[in-house]
Scaffold this motif. Structure first.
Motif, short mmCIF file in Angstrom:
data_model
loop_
_atom_site.label_atom_id
_atom_site.label_comp_id
_atom_site.label_asym_id
_atom_site.label_seq_id
_atom_site.Cartn_x
_atom_site.Cartn_y
_atom_site.Cartn_z
N ASN A 120 0.47 5.89 -2.94
CA ASN A 120 0.68 5.90 -4.34
C ASN A 120 1.82 6.72 -5.03
OD1 ASN A 120 -0.98 3.64 -5.41
ND2 ASN A 120 -2.71 5.10 -5.10
N VAL A 121 2.18 7.72 -4.17
CA VAL A 121 3.04 8.69 -4.55
C VAL A 121 4.44 8.09 -4.49
CG1 VAL A 121 1.63 10.63 -3.73
CG2 VAL A 121 3.32 9.54 -2.24
N TYR A 122 4.56 7.10 -3.90
CA TYR A 122 6.15 6.44 -3.95
C TYR A 122 6.19 5.40 -5.18
CZ TYR A 122 6.03 7.55 1.07
OH TYR A 122 5.66 8.26 2.43
N GLY A 123 5.14 5.18 -5.74
CA GLY A 123 5.06 4.42 -7.06
C GLY A 123 5.54 3.00 -6.45
N SER A 124 5.86 2.14 -7.54
CA SER A 124 6.14 0.66 -7.30
C SER A 124 7.31 0.14 -8.39
CB SER A 124 4.93 -0.12 -7.21
OG SER A 124 4.13 0.11 -6.37
N SER A 126 11.11 -2.24 -9.11
CA SER A 126 11.80 -3.24 -8.43
C SER A 126 13.12 -3.03 -7.39
CB SER A 126 12.50 -4.16 -9.71
OG SER A 126 13.29 -3.47 -10.42
N ARG A 127 13.36 -1.76 -7.63
CA ARG A 127 14.52 -1.43 -6.81
C ARG A 127 14.18 -0.67 -5.46
NH1 ARG A 127 17.26 2.42 -9.03
NH2 ARG A 127 15.83 2.85 -10.61
N ASP A 128 12.53 -0.43 -5.13
CA ASP A 128 12.39 -0.02 -4.12
C ASP A 128 12.83 -0.50 -2.66
OD1 ASP A 128 10.88 1.66 -5.44
OD2 ASP A 128 8.93 0.75 -5.22
N PRO A 129 12.89 0.66 -1.80
CA PRO A 129 13.27 -0.09 -0.32
C PRO A 129 12.38 -0.91 0.39
CG PRO A 129 12.73 2.36 -0.13
CD PRO A 129 12.57 2.05 -1.80
N ALA A 130 12.69 -1.68 1.01
CA ALA A 130 11.70 -2.49 1.83
C ALA A 130 10.59 -1.60 2.30
CB ALA A 130 12.45 -3.43 2.75
N VAL A 198 0.64 -11.23 -12.03
CA VAL A 198 1.85 -11.26 -12.84
C VAL A 198 2.42 -12.49 -12.53
CG1 VAL A 198 3.91 -10.01 -13.10
CG2 VAL A 198 1.78 -8.76 -12.78
N PHE A 199 2.92 -13.32 -13.28
CA PHE A 199 3.41 -14.67 -13.07
C PHE A 199 4.82 -14.39 -12.46
CE2 PHE A 199 6.29 -18.08 -14.43
CZ PHE A 199 5.62 -19.08 -13.85
N GLY A 200 5.17 -15.15 -11.52
CA GLY A 200 6.52 -15.17 -10.67
C GLY A 200 6.65 -14.27 -9.83
N TYR A 201 5.45 -13.38 -9.30
CA TYR A 201 5.62 -12.35 -8.37
C TYR A 201 4.29 -12.31 -7.31
CZ TYR A 201 8.77 -9.69 -11.32
OH TYR A 201 9.87 -9.44 -12.11
N ASP A 202 4.71 -12.21 -6.05
CA ASP A 202 3.78 -11.99 -5.26
C ASP A 202 3.87 -10.88 -3.95
OD1 ASP A 202 1.71 -12.84 -3.35
OD2 ASP A 202 2.56 -14.58 -2.46
N PRO A 203 3.49 -9.76 -4.50
CA PRO A 203 3.61 -8.51 -3.89
C PRO A 203 3.21 -8.30 -2.40
CG PRO A 203 2.02 -8.14 -5.39
CD PRO A 203 2.50 -9.47 -5.55
N ARG A 204 3.83 -7.80 -1.58
CA ARG A 204 3.38 -7.14 -0.21
C ARG A 204 2.50 -6.08 -0.22
NH1 ARG A 204 8.38 -6.04 3.36
NH2 ARG A 204 8.81 -4.95 1.58
N LEU A 205 1.40 -6.21 0.22
CA LEU A 205 0.47 -4.94 0.07
C LEU A 205 -0.01 -4.67 1.78
CD1 LEU A 205 -1.86 -6.52 -2.58
CD2 LEU A 205 -0.07 -4.81 -2.92
N GLN A 206 -0.34 -3.48 1.92
CA GLN A 206 -0.80 -2.95 3.01
C GLN A 206 -2.22 -2.21 2.70
OE1 GLN A 206 2.65 -0.17 4.02
NE2 GLN A 206 2.58 -0.95 6.06
N PHE A 207 -3.06 -2.28 3.91
CA PHE A 207 -4.20 -1.56 3.62
C PHE A 207 -4.64 -0.64 5.15
CE2 PHE A 207 -4.35 -5.58 1.47
CZ PHE A 207 -4.56 -5.39 0.23
N VAL A 208 -5.66 0.03 4.74
CA VAL A 208 -6.27 0.94 5.97
C VAL A 208 -7.77 0.93 5.80
CG1 VAL A 208 -6.14 3.02 4.65
CG2 VAL A 208 -6.25 3.15 7.13
N ARG A 290 4.07 -2.53 -2.41
CA ARG A 290 4.53 -1.62 -1.44
C ARG A 290 4.29 -1.35 0.11
NH1 ARG A 290 1.12 1.94 -3.08
NH2 ARG A 290 2.06 2.24 -5.19
N VAL A 291 5.47 -1.16 0.93
CA VAL A 291 5.11 -1.10 2.21
C VAL A 291 5.72 0.33 2.87
CG1 VAL A 291 5.73 -2.14 4.39
CG2 VAL A 291 5.39 -3.67 2.35
N VAL A 292 5.05 0.96 3.70
CA VAL A 292 5.60 2.11 4.33
C VAL A 292 5.54 2.24 5.77
CG1 VAL A 292 4.12 3.31 2.39
CG2 VAL A 292 3.00 3.02 4.59
N SER A 293 6.17 2.90 6.20
CA SER A 293 6.62 3.06 7.59
C SER A 293 5.48 3.92 8.30
CB SER A 293 7.92 3.72 7.89
OG SER A 293 7.94 4.09 9.49
#
Length: 358
Positions: A120-124, A126-130, A198-208, A290-293
């Motif tokens: 969550n420290v990276y935030g979310s 529209s201009r975030d890196p992939a 949110v209408f018009g959005y389908d965000p990518r998510l990661q889980f652990v 949000r996606v992280v390496s």
């Protein structure tokens, strides 16, 4: 003499599981389990100390037991057992961490400090890196909620690391934790009978998966294995991603798309009735994702999760039982709607092409 490990936040399931696990380490002589409330689950042979880390008394606990390893798990986004307020959670996260770090700074015996943080420290935005790496700065710092707490906690931990360079500090930025016993704001969201989106959005998510969290905490708290290094900051997540629509289908829960201003109103209403922490930061996550390496986790820390993102979420979905709609039927319905929408766009395109040719 073996190591003496102090663990905070032991009244929660994750803290209790880690306390029971770390006792199996043959190099660990004693485990000191600390929380402001008595846990409702067993802690094995650990010594339970009822103490509020927001108070200076935690320094006496470190000194009395000659603690050399501190695992700070009392950084969370939800009140324990659904009680308490957002204010009390923030105080424990931020003020509690400050007091604990102050006590560790004065302790001559502390040699290792591990803290549970969050991606969550990276935030979310529209201009975030992939994909975020551990060194990627956020486009916009979180402005509130648990995400802001995590940013502040990490700031205090970095200050402590500068003041005590002799202490090995490990920050674990965990992706959204899921599993049968996970207790996070996003788990509360996915437990709703209908998921507001949110209408018009389908965000990518990661889980652990919560099992992987216990495993990686054990690794971070131990002496580093040959060829690995468990000091520094590490993103922790299962391989792969899921979109929010895929999560909804796996849960068998219908979605209710709202325009962004309406989603904020829905979030406010849900917070009022105490159903979930639908904070502005969570709304941004459900908008932009949000996606992280995890390269550092695998190559430096030397950990490979047992569960992928999809497998972790599948285990969580099984623990929640069937939703309002059978997942297979919901998947077919969504796919059918997508086909109809695609067909309508193709017909519109052909019609415009014909009119232009005419």
């Amino acid at each position: 003499m073996g190591r003496v490990v102090l663990v905070t936040g032991v009244a929660r399931q994750l803290g209790g599981r880690f306390v029971r696990r770390v006792q199996r380490d043959p190099d660990v002589d004693r485990v000191i389990a600390v929380d402001a409330v008595a846990p409702g689950h067993p802690l094995g042979d650990a010594v339970f100390v009822r103490a509020d880390i927001r108070q200076p008394a935690v320094a006496r606990v470190l000194a009395e037991h000659a603690v050399d390893t501190v695992v700070h798990l009392d950084v969370t986004g939800t009140p324990l057992g659904g009680g308490g307020s957002r204010g009390s959670v923030k105080e424990t996260n931020v003020i509690g961490t400050m007091q604990l770090l102050g006590a560790c700074q004065k302790s001559p015996t502390v040699r290792r400090f591990v803290v549970k943080s969050s991606t969550n420290v990276y935030g979310s935005a529209s201009r975030d890196p992939a994909v975020f790496t551990e060194s990627t700065p956020p486009k916009a710092l979180p402005s509130g909620g648990f995400a802001k707490d995590a940013v502040e906690v990490e700031g205090y931990v970095r200050g402590f690391a500068r003041r005590r360079p002799d202490v090995a500090v490990c920050v674990l930025r965990l992706a959204n934790i899921v599993g049968p016993n996970a207790d996070t704001p996003l788990v509360e969201y996915f437990s709703l009978p209908v998921l507001p989106t949110v209408f018009g959005y389908d965000p990518r998510l990661q889980f652990v998966h919560e099992d992987d969290v216990v495993d990686v905490l054990e690794l971070a708290a131990a002496e580093p294995r040959r060829g690995t290094h468990n000091s520094g900051t590490f993103n922790i997540a299962g391989e792969g991603v899921l979109t929010l629509s895929q999560c909804a289908r796996r849960l068998g829960r219908p979605t209710a798309p709202f325009l962004l201003p309406a989603v904020r109103w829905v979030g406010s209403a849900l917070r009022t009735v105490g159903m979930t922490d639908f904070s502005p930061e969570q709304i941004r996550l459900l908008t932009h994702g949000r996606v992280v390496s995890t390269v550092q986790m695998r190559e430096v820390l030397g950990y490979t999760p047992k569960y992928t993102t999809a497998e972790a979420f599948a285990d969580f979905a099984r623990s929640r039982g069937e939703g309002l709609l059978p997942p297979e039927a919901l998947a077919r319905a969504v796919d059918r709607l997508a086909d109809l929408s695609r067909g309508a766009r193709e017909r519109t395109t052909r019609s415009r092409t014909t009119q232009s040719a005419g």
